[in-house]
Design an enzyme around this catalytic site. Structure first.
Site, mmCIF file in Angstrom:
data_model
loop_
_atom_site.group_PDB
_atom_site.id
_atom_site.type_symbol
_atom_site.label_atom_id
_atom_site.label_comp_id
_atom_site.label_asym_id
_atom_site.label_seq_id
_atom_site.Cartn_x
_atom_site.Cartn_y
_atom_site.Cartn_z
ATOM 1 N N GLN A 1 0.831 -1.205 0.000
ATOM 2 C CA GLN A 1 0.000 0.000 0.000
ATOM 3 C C GLN A 1 0.867 1.257 0.000
ATOM 4 O OE1 GLN A 1 -3.045 0.191 -0.551
ATOM 5 N NE2 GLN A 1 -4.031 -1.703 0.129
ATOM 6 N N TYR B 1 -3.422 -14.194 3.243
ATOM 7 C CA TYR B 1 -3.035 -13.257 2.185
ATOM 8 C C TYR B 1 -2.117 -12.192 2.788
ATOM 9 C CZ TYR B 1 -7.538 -15.245 0.656
ATOM 10 O OH TYR B 1 -8.586 -16.079 0.377
ATOM 11 N N GLU C 1 0.686 -16.822 2.464
ATOM 12 C CA GLU C 1 0.636 -16.048 1.216
ATOM 13 C C GLU C 1 1.108 -16.956 0.084
ATOM 14 O OE1 GLU C 1 0.452 -13.639 -1.786
ATOM 15 O OE2 GLU C 1 -0.057 -12.717 0.148
ATOM 16 N N ASP D 1 -7.220 -10.446 3.862
ATOM 17 C CA ASP D 1 -6.952 -9.321 2.962
ATOM 18 C C ASP D 1 -6.760 -9.876 1.555
ATOM 19 O OD1 ASP D 1 -6.415 -6.859 1.895
ATOM 20 O OD2 ASP D 1 -4.383 -6.721 2.682
ATOM 21 N N CYS E 1 -10.484 -4.807 -1.110
ATOM 22 C CA CYS E 1 -10.343 -3.727 -2.091
ATOM 23 C C CYS E 1 -11.488 -3.780 -3.106
ATOM 24 C CB CYS E 1 -8.984 -3.801 -2.789
ATOM 25 S SG CYS E 1 -8.589 -5.404 -3.495
#
Length: 269
Positions: free
Chosen positions: A109, A139, A160, A208, A235
Site C-alpha cells: 500500500q 493473504y 501467502e 486481505d 479492495c
C-alpha cells in the site's frame, strides 16, 4: 487497471519503426485506450517531478517497443527524495516504527496518509477485548498486518501464495526483531492445517484477499474452524459483501463494524 495501485503508468506507442509515443498515462476505464497524463493530481511532488523527467526522456527518445510498456514510479516514504523506477530494486517503508522491505514492483500500500490509520484499525479490531492470544493473517503479503499486530499476540502465522512475498515477510520479522511470527508460502486454504492447534476462542483471523475475494472452499474451512474473530479487509466491496453474506448466514458470525478507507481518492478504486 490493477497496476495503477502501485503508482504505475502505461505507455502507448506506435510500432518501433515510427518511433512516436501516442500517450503516457493511465488506461481509460473499461477500455484499452490510454489517457495522456502530464501530471498526476494525487501524486506526491517527488513522484511528479520524477515522472516529468522520465516523460520528457521517453518523448525525446522513444523506446524500441511495439506493444508499449509499463512505468513504475515509487516513493518508499512520504518526503523521500528518491523515486524508484526499477521493479527489481528493494525499498523500505516505515509504518509505526516498523521497517517493511519489499521489491518496488511488488504490491505494498502506498497511501502514506491512510495506511497507518488502516493498520491501526485492523490491529484494534483483531485485539478488541484484550483476550486474544493467536492471530492468523491470510493473504499476508510482506507481513504488514501480522508484524504490526505481533506485540498483542502470543503467536502469529501468516500465509501467502507468493513465495517472494513470504521471503520478504520472514526477513521483515527478523529485521524488526519479532520472534513470535512465522510465515508460510501456500494458498490461503492451507492455513487451517497450520493453525489446527490454535485455541479458537482466543484466535483472530485477518483476511486481505485480492479483488476476487475468498474462495468458497476457504470460507467453508473458516466456518468449520470458527475463530473467535474475523477481520476482513477488502479492495472490492462487492466481493466482500458476497463473502460476508456466507459468513453471516445461519448466525455463524455477525457484522459488528464496517469502516471504509479511501486509499485512492478521486479514482474508481
Amino acid at each position: 487497471p490493477e497496476k495503477s495501485r502501485r503508482g504505475e503508468k502505461n505507455i502507448d506507442s506506435q510500432p518501433a519503426a515510427v518511433k512516436q509515443i501516442q500517450a503516457i498515462g493511465f488506461q481509460k476505464q473499461s477500455s484499452r485506450q490510454l489517457v495522456d497524463v502530464e501530471r498526476c493530481p494525487i501524486g506526491t511532488p517527488e513522484v511528479n517531478d520524477a515522472y516529468a523527467k522520465l516523460r520528457l526522456q521517453l518523448l525525446s527518445e522513444p523506446p524500441e517497443t511495439k506493444r508499449g510498456a509499463t512505468l513504475l514510479l515509487r516513493q518508499a516514504n512520504l518526503g523521500d527524495k528518491h523515486v524508484e523506477t526499477n521493479h527489481g530494486q528493494f525499498l523500505t517503508t516505515k509504518v509505526h516504527g516498523l521497517d517493511f522491505t519489499y521489491q518496488a514492483g511488488n504490491f505494498f500500500q502506498n497511501n502514506y496518509y491512510v495506511l497507518p490509520l488502516m493498520v491501526d484499525h485492523v490491529v484494534s479490531e483483531a485485539t478488541k477485548g484484550g483476550t486474544m492470544t493467536h492471530l492468523a493473517d491470510c493473504y499476508c503479503g510482506s507481513g504488514l498486518f501480522a508484524l504490526s499486530a505481533a506485540a498483542h499476540f502470543d503467536t502469529v502465522v501468516g500465509i501467502e501464495i507468493n513465495e517472494k512475498a513470504i521471503t520478504e515477510a520472514t526477513a521483515n520479522a527478523e529485521r524488526n526483531d519479532i520472534a513470535n511470527c512465522s510465515f508460510q508460502a501456500a494458498s490461503a486454504e492451507n492455513i487451517f492445517s497450520v493453525i489446527s492447534d490454535f485455541p479458537r476462542e482466543t484466535t483472530a483471523v485477518v483476511l486481505d484477499p485480492p479483488r476476487k475475494g475468498c474462495s468458497e472452499d476457504f470460507l467453508k474451512q473458516l466456518l468449520n474452524f470458527s475463530p473467535r474473530r474475523v477481520v476482513y479487509m477488502s479492495c472490492d466491496p462487492t466481493t466482500q459483501a458476497r463473502d460476508a453474506a456466507l459468513l453471516t448466514e445461519k448466525g455463524a458470525y455477525r457484522i459488528s463494524n464496517v469502516q471504509p478507507f479511501d486509499l485512492f481518492p478521486q479514482t474508481r478504486h
